[in-house]
Design a protein around this motif. Structure first.
Motif, PDB file in Angstrom:
ATOM      1  N   PHE A  25      11.088 -20.664  23.568  1.00 40.67           N
ATOM      2  CA  PHE A  25      12.163 -21.741  23.765  1.00 40.67           C
ATOM      3  C   PHE A  25      12.844 -22.094  22.617  1.00 40.67           C
ATOM      4  CE2 PHE A  25       8.585 -21.432  26.893  1.00 40.67           C
ATOM      5  CZ  PHE A  25       9.624 -21.681  28.233  1.00 40.67           C
ATOM      6  N   ILE A  26      12.130 -22.178  21.493  1.00 42.81           N
ATOM      7  CA  ILE A  26      12.851 -22.985  20.366  1.00 42.81           C
ATOM      8  C   ILE A  26      14.210 -21.954  19.909  1.00 42.81           C
ATOM      9  CG2 ILE A  26      11.668 -21.560  18.559  1.00 42.81           C
ATOM     10  CD1 ILE A  26      13.276 -25.387  18.374  1.00 42.81           C
TER      11      ILE A  26
ATOM     12  N   ALA B 293       9.798 -27.905  28.195  1.00 38.42           N
ATOM     13  CA  ALA B 293       8.816 -26.723  27.968  1.00 38.42           C
ATOM     14  C   ALA B 293       8.518 -26.467  26.672  1.00 38.42           C
ATOM     15  CB  ALA B 293       9.658 -25.647  28.719  1.00 38.42           C
ATOM     16  N   PHE B 294       9.415 -26.320  25.697  1.00 34.53           N
ATOM     17  CA  PHE B 294       9.087 -26.363  24.186  1.00 34.53           C
ATOM     18  C   PHE B 294       8.240 -27.440  23.628  1.00 34.53           C
ATOM     19  CE2 PHE B 294      10.279 -27.472  20.091  1.00 34.53           C
ATOM     20  CZ  PHE B 294       9.703 -26.603  19.261  1.00 34.53           C
ATOM     21  N   LEU B 295       8.668 -28.558  24.007  1.00 38.95           N
ATOM     22  CA  LEU B 295       7.635 -29.754  23.372  1.00 38.95           C
ATOM     23  C   LEU B 295       6.340 -29.832  23.916  1.00 38.95           C
ATOM     24  CD1 LEU B 295      10.389 -32.786  23.343  1.00 38.95           C
ATOM     25  CD2 LEU B 295       9.398 -31.458  21.315  1.00 38.95           C
ATOM     26  N   THR B 296       6.072 -29.355  25.205  1.00 41.43           N
ATOM     27  CA  THR B 296       4.757 -29.287  25.879  1.00 41.43           C
ATOM     28  C   THR B 296       4.058 -28.133  25.054  1.00 41.43           C
ATOM     29  OG1 THR B 296       5.642 -30.178  27.576  1.00 41.43           O
ATOM     30  CG2 THR B 296       3.299 -28.998  27.991  1.00 41.43           C
ATOM     31  N   LEU B 297       4.543 -26.910  24.881  1.00 41.36           N
ATOM     32  CA  LEU B 297       4.096 -26.002  24.421  1.00 41.36           C
ATOM     33  C   LEU B 297       3.720 -25.974  22.908  1.00 41.36           C
ATOM     34  CD1 LEU B 297       5.809 -22.851  26.297  1.00 41.36           C
ATOM     35  CD2 LEU B 297       3.360 -23.790  26.503  1.00 41.36           C
ATOM     36  N   PHE B 298       4.640 -26.952  22.176  1.00 40.29           N
ATOM     37  CA  PHE B 298       4.372 -27.131  20.769  1.00 40.29           C
ATOM     38  C   PHE B 298       3.394 -27.934  20.487  1.00 40.29           C
ATOM     39  CE2 PHE B 298       5.538 -28.874  16.673  1.00 40.29           C
ATOM     40  CZ  PHE B 298       5.975 -27.700  16.050  1.00 40.29           C
TER      41      PHE B 298
ATOM     42  N   GLY C  50      11.901 -15.061  21.902  1.00 38.36           N
ATOM     43  CA  GLY C  50      12.935 -15.997  21.840  1.00 38.36           C
ATOM     44  C   GLY C  50      14.136 -15.588  21.159  1.00 38.36           C
ATOM     45  N   ALA C  51      14.132 -14.864  20.322  1.00 41.63           N
ATOM     46  CA  ALA C  51      15.477 -14.264  19.745  1.00 41.63           C
ATOM     47  C   ALA C  51      16.327 -13.690  20.844  1.00 41.63           C
ATOM     48  CB  ALA C  51      15.173 -13.242  18.578  1.00 41.63           C
ATOM     49  N   VAL C  52      15.530 -12.780  21.635  1.00 45.37           N
ATOM     50  CA  VAL C  52      16.005 -12.051  22.726  1.00 45.37           C
ATOM     51  C   VAL C  52      16.921 -13.180  23.666  1.00 45.37           C
ATOM     52  CG1 VAL C  52      16.015 -10.581  24.700  1.00 45.37           C
ATOM     53  CG2 VAL C  52      14.735 -10.078  22.688  1.00 45.37           C
ATOM     54  N   VAL C  53      16.041 -14.087  24.073  1.00 44.57           N
ATOM     55  CA  VAL C  53      16.382 -15.210  25.046  1.00 44.57           C
ATOM     56  C   VAL C  53      17.718 -16.029  24.548  1.00 44.57           C
ATOM     57  CG1 VAL C  53      15.963 -17.506  26.389  1.00 44.57           C
ATOM     58  CG2 VAL C  53      14.173 -15.460  26.037  1.00 44.57           C
ATOM     59  N   GLY C  54      17.727 -16.328  23.080  1.00 47.00           N
ATOM     60  CA  GLY C  54      18.717 -16.916  22.399  1.00 47.00           C
ATOM     61  C   GLY C  54      19.889 -16.140  22.576  1.00 47.00           C
ATOM     62  N   ALA C  55      19.509 -14.763  22.261  1.00 44.83           N
ATOM     63  CA  ALA C  55      21.074 -13.881  22.308  1.00 44.83           C
ATOM     64  C   ALA C  55      21.609 -13.902  23.652  1.00 44.83           C
ATOM     65  CB  ALA C  55      20.582 -12.618  21.870  1.00 44.83           C
ATOM     66  N   VAL C  56      20.856 -14.121  24.914  1.00 46.88           N
ATOM     67  CA  VAL C  56      21.467 -14.111  26.124  1.00 46.88           C
ATOM     68  C   VAL C  56      21.938 -15.319  26.181  1.00 46.88           C
ATOM     69  CG1 VAL C  56      20.650 -14.148  28.449  1.00 46.88           C
ATOM     70  CG2 VAL C  56      19.507 -12.419  27.186  1.00 46.88           C
TER      71      VAL C  56
ATOM     72  N   ALA D 189      22.354 -31.953  32.656  1.00 44.60           N
ATOM     73  CA  ALA D 189      21.311 -32.627  31.830  1.00 44.60           C
ATOM     74  C   ALA D 189      19.893 -31.998  32.155  1.00 44.60           C
ATOM     75  CB  ALA D 189      21.062 -33.909  32.152  1.00 44.60           C
ATOM     76  N   ALA D 190      19.768 -31.542  33.400  1.00 40.16           N
ATOM     77  CA  ALA D 190      18.409 -30.826  33.810  1.00 40.16           C
ATOM     78  C   ALA D 190      18.395 -29.450  33.193  1.00 40.16           C
ATOM     79  CB  ALA D 190      18.383 -30.605  35.243  1.00 40.16           C
ATOM     80  N   LEU D 191      19.327 -28.911  32.801  1.00 41.12           N
ATOM     81  CA  LEU D 191      19.254 -27.586  32.117  1.00 41.12           C
ATOM     82  C   LEU D 191      18.712 -27.583  30.820  1.00 41.12           C
ATOM     83  CD1 LEU D 191      19.975 -24.577  32.234  1.00 41.12           C
ATOM     84  CD2 LEU D 191      22.280 -24.982  31.476  1.00 41.12           C
ATOM     85  N   TYR D 192      19.183 -28.685  30.107  1.00 41.00           N
ATOM     86  CA  TYR D 192      18.490 -28.610  28.699  1.00 41.00           C
ATOM     87  C   TYR D 192      17.335 -29.471  28.706  1.00 41.00           C
ATOM     88  CZ  TYR D 192      17.928 -31.206  23.965  1.00 41.00           C
ATOM     89  OH  TYR D 192      17.257 -31.558  22.911  1.00 41.00           O
ATOM     90  N   SER D 193      17.181 -30.349  29.545  1.00 38.34           N
ATOM     91  CA  SER D 193      15.835 -31.355  29.641  1.00 38.34           C
ATOM     92  C   SER D 193      14.681 -30.250  29.919  1.00 38.34           C
ATOM     93  CB  SER D 193      15.904 -32.504  30.574  1.00 38.34           C
ATOM     94  OG  SER D 193      16.837 -33.234  30.137  1.00 38.34           O
ATOM     95  N   THR D 194      14.871 -29.390  30.909  1.00 39.40           N
ATOM     96  CA  THR D 194      13.784 -28.418  31.169  1.00 39.40           C
ATOM     97  C   THR D 194      13.379 -27.495  29.984  1.00 39.40           C
ATOM     98  OG1 THR D 194      14.642 -28.128  33.405  1.00 39.40           O
ATOM     99  CG2 THR D 194      13.218 -26.545  32.878  1.00 39.40           C
ATOM    100  N   PHE D 195      14.336 -26.910  29.257  1.00 41.89           N
ATOM    101  CA  PHE D 195      13.965 -26.075  28.280  1.00 41.89           C
ATOM    102  C   PHE D 195      13.225 -26.999  26.996  1.00 41.89           C
ATOM    103  CE2 PHE D 195      16.168 -22.439  29.395  1.00 41.89           C
ATOM    104  CZ  PHE D 195      15.879 -21.307  28.820  1.00 41.89           C
ATOM    105  N   SER D 196      13.894 -28.391  26.926  1.00 34.18           N
ATOM    106  CA  SER D 196      13.247 -29.302  25.992  1.00 34.18           C
ATOM    107  C   SER D 196      11.734 -29.596  26.112  1.00 34.18           C
ATOM    108  CB  SER D 196      14.159 -30.216  25.578  1.00 34.18           C
ATOM    109  OG  SER D 196      13.682 -31.036  24.565  1.00 34.18           O
TER     110      SER D 196
END
Length: 341
Positions: A258-259, A243-248, A23-29, A234-241
Motif C-alpha cells: 500500500f505504501i 489499510a496501510f496504517l493498520t497493516l503497518f 507495491g511497486a507494481v500497484v504504484g505503477a498502475v 476522500a474515501a479512495l485515499y482514506s481506504t488506502f491510508s
C-alpha cells in the motif's frame, strides 16, 4: 518447481519482498491512472483558458503540473531503488528486504521520500483551500471554521519534516530514537482529509436545505452531487491510508504493497476533484452567486383565466388568455435565500 531454487531466507522475509515488489507494481498502475487524469485536466484547462480568464485557471494548471512532476520523480525513484535491490545488488546480505532496511538513505531513495512528502503536503493544502472556498461568505468567521483543519495541517507538516529528516539524514537524535514518525505523519494527513470532507459536506447539506426551502426540493440536487463527489474522492485515499496504517501497526509485511501507491492515490483523488470542477460540475468561488441570481424555470399551466395569490404574497399566478400562465417570484424570496445562506 524445485524448492532448491528458493532463496535461503525466512518466510517473513520473502513475504516482505513480495509485498514491496507488488507495491511497486500497484504504484505503477496508479501512476498510469494519474497520467491519464493529468492530461484530461490540462486539456480542459487549456481549452477554457484565454486572455481574460487565464488568472483563474493558471493556479490549477501550475498545481497539476507540479504534482505530476513530483509524482513522476517518485515513480522514477521507486523503480530505480527496486531495480537496485532485486537486480543490481541481488546478492546483498539478507536479500532485497535487508537492502531496503539498510540502504534507505541512498540519494535515489531520498528523492522518492522528498517527492512523496511534497505530494502529501500539496494535496493537504488543496483540501484546506477547498474548505475555504466552500465557507466563503459564511456568517461564522473563517478563522473559527478553519482553525482545527489548519492546526492539523501544521502538525502534519511538522511531523512530516521530522519523518523526512529521520529517513533521509543521519542526525543522531532522529536516527537513534525509537519513535517512528511514519504513523503520526500519515495519521494527521488522514485525519485532515476526513475532517475537512465532513466539514465541506455539512456546508453543502446546509446549502441544500436552505435553497430547497425557498425554491423547492429540485433546486438542491446539485449540492448532493458535489457532496457525493467529495466523499468518493476522500474515501479512495482514506481506504488506502487506513489499510496501510493498520497493516503497518500490526507489523505485517503486506503494508509495503500500500505504501508504494499511497501518495499516487492521494494525487488521483485531488485530480478527480479538479477534473470535475474544471468540467463545471464542482464548486467554485462564484457558484453561490450563480445559484442565487438564477431564476426558476417558467411553469406553464393550461387552464382558464385565474389568479391565485398565496397568503404570504410570495408567488402569484396570472392567466389572461387561457393558453398558459407564468410563475412570478417576488424579490423577497431571493433576498431571504441570500440571508439564509
Amino acid at each position: 518447481m524445485s524448492s532448491s531454487w528458493t532463496p535461503d531466507e525466512s518466510s517473513e522475509t520473502l513475504l516482505a519482498e513480495k509485498g514491496w515488489l507488488q507495491g511497486a507494481v500497484v504504484g505503477a498502475v496508479a501512476y498510469g491512472i494519474e497520467v491519464a487524469l493529468y492530461f484530461m485536466c490540462s486539456h480542459l484547462l487549456f481549452q477554457q483558458m484565454n486572455r481574460t480568464n487565464y488568472k483563474k485557471h493558471l493556479p490549477s494548471l501550475i498545481y497539476i503540473i507540479t504534482t505530476f512532476i513530483l509524482s513522476t520523480l517518485f515513480m522514477v525513484s521507486l523503480a530505480d531503488f527496486t531495480q537496485l535491490a532485486f537486480i543490481q545488488y541481488r546478492d546483498f546480505p539478507g536479500g532485497p528486504n535487508a537492502f531496503e532496511n539498510i540502504m534507505f538513505r541512498l540519494p535515489v531513495d531520498s528523492l522518492g521520500n522528498v517527492s512523496g512528502f511534497l505530494m502529501i503536503i500539496l494535496s493537504d493544502a488543496l483540501v484546506i483551500w477547498r474548505c475555504m472556498v466552500f465557507y466563503k461568505g459564511c456568517m461564522v468567521p473563517m478563522w473559527i471554521i478553519m482553525f482545527f483543519p489548519c492546526l492539523l495541517y501544521v502538525a502534519s507538516t511538522a511531523i512530516g519534516l521530522m519523518w523526512l529528516l529521520q529517513v533521509a539524514t543521519n542526525i543522531p537524535y532522529l536516527s537513534s530514537t525509537s519513535i517512528n514518525y511514519t504513523v503520526p505523519f500519515l495519521s494527521f494527513s488522514l485525519a485532515l482529509n476526513i475532517i475537512s470532507t465532513i466539514i465541506i459536506v455539512l456546508r453543502l447539506l446546509t446549502y441544500r436545505r436552505r435553497i430547497s426551502k425557498v425554491f423547492g426540493s429540485r433546486y438542491g440536487t446539485q449540492y448532493m452531487s458535489i457532496a457525493a463527489m467529495m466523499i468518493e474522492s476522500a474515501a479512495l485515499y482514506s481506504t488506502f491510508s487506513v489499510a496501510f496504517l493498520t497493516l503497518f501497526l500490526l507489523n505485517n509485511p503486506i503494508s509495503a504493497t500500500f505504501i508504494g501507491a499511497l501518495t499516487q492515490v492521494q494525487i488521483i483523488s485531488m485530480l478527480l476533484i479538479i477534473f470535475r470542477a474544471t468540467q463545471g460540475k464542482g464548486w467554485s468561488q462564484d457558484t453561490m452567486s450563480r445559484v442565487m441570481t438564477s431564476r426558476p424555470p417558467v411553469q406553464v399551466i393550461r387552464m382558464g383565466d385565474f389568479k391565485h395569490t398565496l397568503r404570504d404574497g410570495s408567488k402569484t399566478f396570472t392567466g389572461s388568455t387561457g393558453i398558459g400562465t407564468h410563475a412570478t417570484y417576488k424579490s423577497n424570496d431571493h433576498n431571504s435565500a441570500e440571508a439564509a445562506v
